[in-house]
Design a protein around this motif. Sequence first.
Motif, PDB file in Angstrom:
ATOM      1  N   PRO A   1      39.621  44.473  37.334  1.00  0.00           N
ATOM      2  CA  PRO A   1      40.201  44.403  38.678  1.00  0.00           C
ATOM      3  C   PRO A   1      39.525  43.306  39.493  1.00  0.00           C
ATOM      4  CG  PRO A   1      38.644  46.203  38.576  1.00  0.00           C
ATOM      5  CD  PRO A   1      38.660  45.590  37.192  1.00  0.00           C
ATOM      6  N   GLY A   2      40.276  42.738  40.415  1.00  0.00           N
ATOM      7  CA  GLY A   2      39.693  41.697  41.250  1.00  0.00           C
ATOM      8  C   GLY A   2      40.691  41.116  42.226  1.00  0.00           C
ATOM      9  N   THR A   3      40.377  39.930  42.720  1.00  0.00           N
ATOM     10  CA  THR A   3      41.191  39.236  43.713  1.00  0.00           C
ATOM     11  C   THR A   3      41.821  38.005  43.093  1.00  0.00           C
ATOM     12  OG1 THR A   3      39.751  39.964  45.512  1.00  0.00           O
ATOM     13  CG2 THR A   3      41.135  38.058  45.949  1.00  0.00           C
TER      14      THR A   3
ATOM     15  N   LYS B   1      39.790  32.394  52.547  1.00  0.00           N
ATOM     16  CA  LYS B   1      39.595  33.841  52.607  1.00  0.00           C
ATOM     17  C   LYS B   1      38.680  34.302  51.479  1.00  0.00           C
ATOM     18  CE  LYS B   1      44.048  34.925  54.758  1.00  0.00           C
ATOM     19  NZ  LYS B   1      45.324  35.683  54.619  1.00  0.00           N
ATOM     20  N   LEU B   2      37.683  35.104  51.818  1.00  0.00           N
ATOM     21  CA  LEU B   2      36.797  35.672  50.809  1.00  0.00           C
ATOM     22  C   LEU B   2      37.542  36.700  49.969  1.00  0.00           C
ATOM     23  CD1 LEU B   2      33.577  36.134  52.952  1.00  0.00           C
ATOM     24  CD2 LEU B   2      33.781  34.674  50.926  1.00  0.00           C
ATOM     25  N   PRO B   3      37.161  36.857  48.695  1.00  0.00           N
ATOM     26  CA  PRO B   3      37.826  37.851  47.847  1.00  0.00           C
ATOM     27  C   PRO B   3      37.574  39.260  48.324  1.00  0.00           C
ATOM     28  CG  PRO B   3      35.908  36.906  46.730  1.00  0.00           C
ATOM     29  CD  PRO B   3      36.128  36.103  47.970  1.00  0.00           C
ATOM     30  N   THR B   4      38.581  40.108  48.146  1.00  0.00           N
ATOM     31  CA  THR B   4      38.461  41.525  48.465  1.00  0.00           C
ATOM     32  C   THR B   4      38.802  42.330  47.219  1.00  0.00           C
ATOM     33  OG1 THR B   4      40.761  41.560  49.230  1.00  0.00           O
ATOM     34  CG2 THR B   4      39.067  41.192  50.889  1.00  0.00           C
ATOM     35  N   GLU B   5      38.571  43.630  47.233  1.00  0.00           N
ATOM     36  CA  GLU B   5      38.797  44.445  46.047  1.00  0.00           C
ATOM     37  C   GLU B   5      40.259  44.893  45.932  1.00  0.00           C
ATOM     38  OE1 GLU B   5      36.129  47.676  45.751  1.00  0.00           O
ATOM     39  OE2 GLU B   5      34.323  46.448  45.847  1.00  0.00           O
ATOM     40  N   GLY B   6      40.721  45.059  44.697  1.00  0.00           N
ATOM     41  CA  GLY B   6      41.960  45.759  44.445  1.00  0.00           C
ATOM     42  C   GLY B   6      43.242  44.984  44.592  1.00  0.00           C
ATOM     43  N   ASP B   7      43.196  43.663  44.561  1.00  0.00           N
ATOM     44  CA  ASP B   7      44.378  42.830  44.760  1.00  0.00           C
ATOM     45  C   ASP B   7      45.159  42.583  43.466  1.00  0.00           C
ATOM     46  OD1 ASP B   7      44.903  39.587  44.422  1.00  0.00           O
ATOM     47  OD2 ASP B   7      45.792  40.391  46.253  1.00  0.00           O
ATOM     48  N   HIS B   8      44.452  42.505  42.320  1.00  0.00           N
ATOM     49  CA  HIS B   8      45.094  42.120  41.058  1.00  0.00           C
ATOM     50  C   HIS B   8      44.278  42.692  39.896  1.00  0.00           C
ATOM     51  CE1 HIS B   8      47.590  39.899  38.357  1.00  0.00           C
ATOM     52  NE2 HIS B   8      46.695  38.982  38.061  1.00  0.00           N
ATOM     53  N   THR B   9      44.870  42.676  38.707  1.00  0.00           N
ATOM     54  CA  THR B   9      44.201  43.181  37.500  1.00  0.00           C
ATOM     55  C   THR B   9      44.525  42.270  36.332  1.00  0.00           C
ATOM     56  OG1 THR B   9      44.525  45.441  38.327  1.00  0.00           O
ATOM     57  CG2 THR B   9      43.864  45.203  36.029  1.00  0.00           C
ATOM     58  N   TRP B  10      43.522  41.936  35.522  1.00  0.00           N
ATOM     59  CA  TRP B  10      43.736  41.116  34.330  1.00  0.00           C
ATOM     60  C   TRP B  10      42.845  41.645  33.213  1.00  0.00           C
ATOM     61  CZ3 TRP B  10      41.737  39.438  38.970  1.00  0.00           C
ATOM     62  CH2 TRP B  10      40.406  39.036  39.013  1.00  0.00           C
TER      63      TRP B  10
ATOM     64  N   PRO C   1      36.715  38.393  39.968  1.00  0.00           N
ATOM     65  CA  PRO C   1      36.613  39.815  39.609  1.00  0.00           C
ATOM     66  C   PRO C   1      35.744  40.604  40.580  1.00  0.00           C
ATOM     67  CG  PRO C   1      35.154  38.510  38.239  1.00  0.00           C
ATOM     68  CD  PRO C   1      35.935  37.527  39.067  1.00  0.00           C
ATOM     69  N   ASP C   2      36.046  41.900  40.701  1.00  0.00           N
ATOM     70  CA  ASP C   2      35.179  42.774  41.501  1.00  0.00           C
ATOM     71  C   ASP C   2      33.756  42.798  40.928  1.00  0.00           C
ATOM     72  OD1 ASP C   2      37.391  43.347  43.031  1.00  0.00           O
ATOM     73  OD2 ASP C   2      37.731  45.338  42.175  1.00  0.00           O
ATOM     74  N   ASP C   3      33.662  42.798  39.603  1.00  0.00           N
ATOM     75  CA  ASP C   3      32.379  42.749  38.912  1.00  0.00           C
ATOM     76  C   ASP C   3      32.126  41.298  38.498  1.00  0.00           C
ATOM     77  OD1 ASP C   3      30.218  42.854  37.193  1.00  0.00           O
ATOM     78  OD2 ASP C   3      30.907  44.624  36.111  1.00  0.00           O
ATOM     79  N   LYS C   4      31.182  40.642  39.159  1.00  0.00           N
ATOM     80  CA  LYS C   4      30.967  39.204  38.945  1.00  0.00           C
ATOM     81  C   LYS C   4      30.579  38.855  37.513  1.00  0.00           C
ATOM     82  CE  LYS C   4      28.862  36.597  41.786  1.00  0.00           C
ATOM     83  NZ  LYS C   4      27.854  35.993  42.697  1.00  0.00           N
ATOM     84  N   ARG C   5      30.137  39.838  36.731  1.00  0.00           N
ATOM     85  CA  ARG C   5      29.796  39.537  35.341  1.00  0.00           C
ATOM     86  C   ARG C   5      31.005  39.025  34.576  1.00  0.00           C
ATOM     87  NH1 ARG C   5      27.088  45.132  33.642  1.00  0.00           N
ATOM     88  NH2 ARG C   5      28.908  45.814  34.850  1.00  0.00           N
ATOM     89  N   TRP C   6      32.222  39.407  35.025  1.00  0.00           N
ATOM     90  CA  TRP C   6      33.430  38.984  34.327  1.00  0.00           C
ATOM     91  C   TRP C   6      33.953  37.630  34.790  1.00  0.00           C
ATOM     92  CZ3 TRP C   6      34.182  40.739  29.835  1.00  0.00           C
ATOM     93  CH2 TRP C   6      33.802  42.040  29.514  1.00  0.00           C
ATOM     94  N   LEU C   7      33.191  36.946  35.629  1.00  0.00           N
ATOM     95  CA  LEU C   7      33.502  35.545  35.888  1.00  0.00           C
ATOM     96  C   LEU C   7      33.296  34.707  34.627  1.00  0.00           C
ATOM     97  CD1 LEU C   7      31.772  34.957  39.353  1.00  0.00           C
ATOM     98  CD2 LEU C   7      34.194  34.586  38.865  1.00  0.00           C
ATOM     99  N   LEU C   8      32.287  35.078  33.851  1.00  0.00           N
ATOM    100  CA  LEU C   8      31.866  34.337  32.658  1.00  0.00           C
ATOM    101  C   LEU C   8      31.478  32.898  32.994  1.00  0.00           C
ATOM    102  CD1 LEU C   8      34.458  35.574  29.980  1.00  0.00           C
ATOM    103  CD2 LEU C   8      32.328  36.639  30.759  1.00  0.00           C
ATOM    104  N   THR C   9      31.147  32.669  34.264  1.00  0.00           N
ATOM    105  CA  THR C   9      30.657  31.376  34.730  1.00  0.00           C
ATOM    106  C   THR C   9      29.861  31.616  36.001  1.00  0.00           C
ATOM    107  OG1 THR C   9      31.299  29.096  35.321  1.00  0.00           O
ATOM    108  CG2 THR C   9      32.714  30.863  36.127  1.00  0.00           C
ATOM    109  N   ASP C  10      29.069  30.652  36.397  1.00  0.00           N
ATOM    110  CA  ASP C  10      28.168  30.830  37.539  1.00  0.00           C
ATOM    111  C   ASP C  10      28.827  30.288  38.802  1.00  0.00           C
ATOM    112  OD1 ASP C  10      25.993  31.338  39.119  1.00  0.00           O
ATOM    113  OD2 ASP C  10      24.872  29.562  38.477  1.00  0.00           O
TER     114      ASP C  10
END
Length: 316
Positions: free
Chosen positions: A135-137, A147-156, A206-215
């Motif tokens: 889940p993420g923005t 606009k800063l990302p918020t939770e719950g906008d999209h899912t991949w 993503p809501d969980d930044k670990r799933w960015l897979l980039t810095d």
Amino acid sequence: MKKIISGILLLFVSVMSAQYESVDAAVRSYPDFSDADKLAARISKDFKTDIDKARAIYTWIGTHIAYDMKALYSQQNGGIAFSYTTPEDRMQKERAFRLNLVKKTMRSKKAICEGYASLFTYLCAMTDLPAVIIPGTSKTSHTEIGKLPTEGDHTWNAVKINGAWQLIDVTWAAGVVRGNEKKFTPVFNDAYFCTDPDLFFLNHFPDDKRWLLTDRSAEEFAELPFYYPTYLKSDYRINADKGAILFPKNTGVRFKIENLDPGDELYYITSRDNTLDRLIVDEHNHFVIPPSAKLSGYLTIFVNMKPLVAYKIVRG
């Protein structure tokens, strides 16, 4: 070091892309499936490598599941909503919710992002591919610049292929939603299959930044321009990577674009004027947006009549 790793990943994906044509052709010849288990069995029978199975799942969903506009506006196929008493109860109810959503999606051939992501994950599980729902923005409009990302906008999704996690957005594989017309146009788009994380980041946080897979950061995401799928699918690259650009009243603003092909035509349009104007690219790949009274609102750059990137205009 990041550039070297990114280059290796792009080369890896480029080499793999030679296989996609045959996988896509095979999947497009499949009979209609309304049972996810039967579809998964067919994919497992026809494809043996991780990448081929993941591509087959991506292509089948992207070419068979339409975006459900009715559910979008009623949220019938939307977020997860149930009560639970313990973590174990929550997991059990979420599994039941997603299984029901998979069955509904296969039966109706319609979904919004939760349905797409749930079906992708289920088919991966049935074909021995580790996959997760993220889940993420998402950034889906030029109006979201700043606009800063918020939770719950999209899912991949992310899927593990040959031991490495790859990012997937099968919802955006299926076509284009025109919100002002409340219309979905099916157009298969493979720009979001195993996308380089630095490109995927351009419109996913993503809501969980670990799933960015980039810095990268939420602030960087907010500052980005709005990149259209054309940008991700192409080799075009524009040097302006901030979404808000200062346009002085009496001075043109210079941009640089890379990888234009001979015969490519460049245009721009502003939200105030809404008229396409031709741009001339010099021998150094530069072009200039000239000073004009129509420069207000948002600026969109087109290549061959296809939108590439949009910016917010700040008058100086």
